[in-house]
Write an enzyme that holds these catalytic residues in place. Structure first.
Site, PDB file in Angstrom:
ATOM      1  N   ASP A 153      -8.233  -3.081  13.920  1.00  0.00           N
ATOM      2  CA  ASP A 153      -9.584  -3.126  13.357  1.00  0.00           C
ATOM      3  C   ASP A 153      -9.724  -4.211  12.281  1.00  0.00           C
ATOM      4  OD1 ASP A 153      -8.176  -2.117  11.214  1.00  0.00           O
ATOM      5  OD2 ASP A 153      -9.288  -0.247  11.041  1.00  0.00           O
ATOM      6  N   ASP A 198       0.818  -1.215   0.000  1.00  0.00           N
ATOM      7  CA  ASP A 198       0.000   0.000   0.000  1.00  0.00           C
ATOM      8  C   ASP A 198       0.850   1.262   0.000  1.00  0.00           C
ATOM      9  OD1 ASP A 198       0.803   0.223   2.843  1.00  0.00           O
ATOM     10  OD2 ASP A 198      -0.625  -1.393   3.150  1.00  0.00           O
ATOM     11  N   GLU A 210      -9.651  -1.861   5.093  1.00  0.00           N
ATOM     12  CA  GLU A 210     -10.336  -1.524   6.340  1.00  0.00           C
ATOM     13  C   GLU A 210     -11.681  -2.266   6.429  1.00  0.00           C
ATOM     14  OE1 GLU A 210      -8.697  -0.109   8.517  1.00  0.00           O
ATOM     15  OE2 GLU A 210      -7.977   1.901   8.057  1.00  0.00           O
ATOM     16  N   HIS A 230      -7.626  -4.739   9.641  1.00  0.00           N
ATOM     17  CA  HIS A 230      -7.150  -4.494   8.273  1.00  0.00           C
ATOM     18  C   HIS A 230      -5.894  -5.295   7.957  1.00  0.00           C
ATOM     19  CE1 HIS A 230      -4.840  -0.722   9.789  1.00  0.00           C
ATOM     20  NE2 HIS A 230      -3.911  -1.538   9.353  1.00  0.00           N
TER      21      HIS A 230
HETATM   22  C1  GLP Z   1      -0.505  -0.479   8.975  1.00  0.00           C
HETATM   23  C2  GLP Z   1      -0.093  -1.075   7.627  1.00  0.00           C
HETATM   24  C3  GLP Z   1       0.065  -2.551   7.711  1.00  0.00           C
HETATM   25  C4  GLP Z   1       0.471  -2.978   9.087  1.00  0.00           C
HETATM   26  C5  GLP Z   1      -0.570  -2.643  10.112  1.00  0.00           C
HETATM   27  C6  GLP Z   1      -0.164  -2.930  11.546  1.00  0.00           C
HETATM   28  O1  GLP Z   1      -1.330   0.577   9.001  1.00  0.00           O
HETATM   29  N1  GLP Z   1      -0.776  -0.732   6.435  1.00  0.00           N
HETATM   30  O2  GLP Z   1       1.007  -2.947   6.728  1.00  0.00           O
HETATM   31  O3  GLP Z   1       0.657  -4.362   9.091  1.00  0.00           O
HETATM   32  O4  GLP Z   1      -1.034  -1.330   9.956  1.00  0.00           O
HETATM   33  O5  GLP Z   1       0.891  -2.106  11.968  1.00  0.00           O
HETATM   34  P1  GLP Z   1       1.791  -2.414  13.233  1.00  0.00           P
HETATM   35  O6  GLP Z   1       2.642  -3.584  12.874  1.00  0.00           O
HETATM   36  O7  GLP Z   1       2.601  -1.177  13.466  1.00  0.00           O
HETATM   37  O8  GLP Z   1       0.869  -2.722  14.357  1.00  0.00           O
END
Ligand code: GLP
Length: 267
Positions: free
Chosen positions: A136, A67, A143, A138
């Site tokens: 949440d 992304d 989302e 995702h």
């Molecule tokens: C982000 C990204 C994901 C990531 C997720 C969790 O917003 N788009 O690639 O895996 O949220 O992030 P974290 O590992 O910091 O909890």
């Protein structure tokens, strides 16, 4: 679905690296999708170490980022591209042509989304996709409410994701509201999909992802439908799973199962 639970993030990262090594050694140009976020940093550190020790060669690997934020150019300190350069790519020997980043500031967003799908198709699909998980539900930036068949597209970020990201962007006002993300359908087309999560703060998300109903209200739950899915967890992230002990036993005794099947065949 295989659930791999280890005591610490360190040990989980070792398991993921083991898997990555196998995938990388199997094919001339393995295609890997990787996430941003805090969770995978320990894995990237280990990839760099393995590269420096000469245990892993990344020169033929093709990498896709899942992304990018809309309106954030690649050279922005908080872009996905910068994240990967700083946490992984500056230290590895991957040629620039083997890296695919989404452009967050294209002339035409729809064309950019189409380019992502075409680029994946052109390399013959993704062999292994690793994901973190948002609280949440995702994966990538799909989302809640994302169609479970969605392709790469522009997606608005939820308020909770914006709150989470504001720690990185400085404030909620400075945090992007939209992103381009591979779709759930795009992800499901991958030959193998893995989710990694650490810590108590992910325990509810992990429970819904692994043992909850499959629903677009919690997109990560779609992994239950993938024929080759793995979920890598530390003990804390796995703490709410009803079948935690069973998952651990099954993984630890996997070799025995193969031995048993082999012996059976020989009889
Ligand atoms: C982000 C990204 C994901 C990531 C997720 C969790 O917003 N788009 O690639 O895996 O949220 O992030 P974290 O590992 O910091 O909890």
């Amino acid at each position: 679905m295989e659930i791999i639970i280890k005591e610490t993030p360190e040990k989980v990262a070792d398991e993921i690296l083991k898997r990555l090594k196998k995938i990388i050694n199997k094919k001339r140009h393995p295609v890997i999708g990787l996430p941003t976020g805090n969770t995978p940093k320990i894995i990237y550190k280990k990839m760099i170490e393995a590269h420096k020790k000469g245990e892993m060669d990344f020169s033929d690997i093709i990498i896709f980022a899942h992304d990018e934020y809309v309106g954030i150019p690649g050279n922005h300190p908080n872009s996905t591209k910068t994240y990967f350069k700083e946490n992984l790519l500056n230290e590895l020997n991957i040629p620039e042509k083997n890296l695919f980043f989404i452009n967050g500031t294209p002339d035409d967003l729809k064309v950019e989304c189409r380019k992502v799908e075409e680029a994946i198709r052109d390399v013959g699909g993704i062999d292994f996709q690793l994901f973190g998980i948002g609280k949440d539900g995702h994966i990538g930036f799909n989302e809640p409410g994302s169609s479970l068949n969605s392709r790469t597209r522009v997606k608005p970020l939820t308020f909770s994701t914006i709150r989470y990201l504001s720690k990185i962007f400085g404030s909620e006002e400075e945090t992007p509201r939209f992103c381009i993300t591979m779709g759930v359908g795009t992800i499901m087309d991958s030959k193998e999909v893995a989710i990694v999560a650490f810590g108590y703060e992910k325990k509810d998300a992990v429970k819904r992802c692994v043992e909850g109903p499959i629903t677009s209200a919690f997109p990560a739950s779609i992994i239950q439908m993938h024929p080759k899915a793995k979920v890598y967890l530390d003990e804390k992230a796995a703490s709410l799973l009803d079948e935690k002990e069973y998952y651990k036993w099954a993984y630890e005794n996997k070799e025995k199962m193969y031995d048993y099947l082999k012996n059976k065949k020989e009889v």
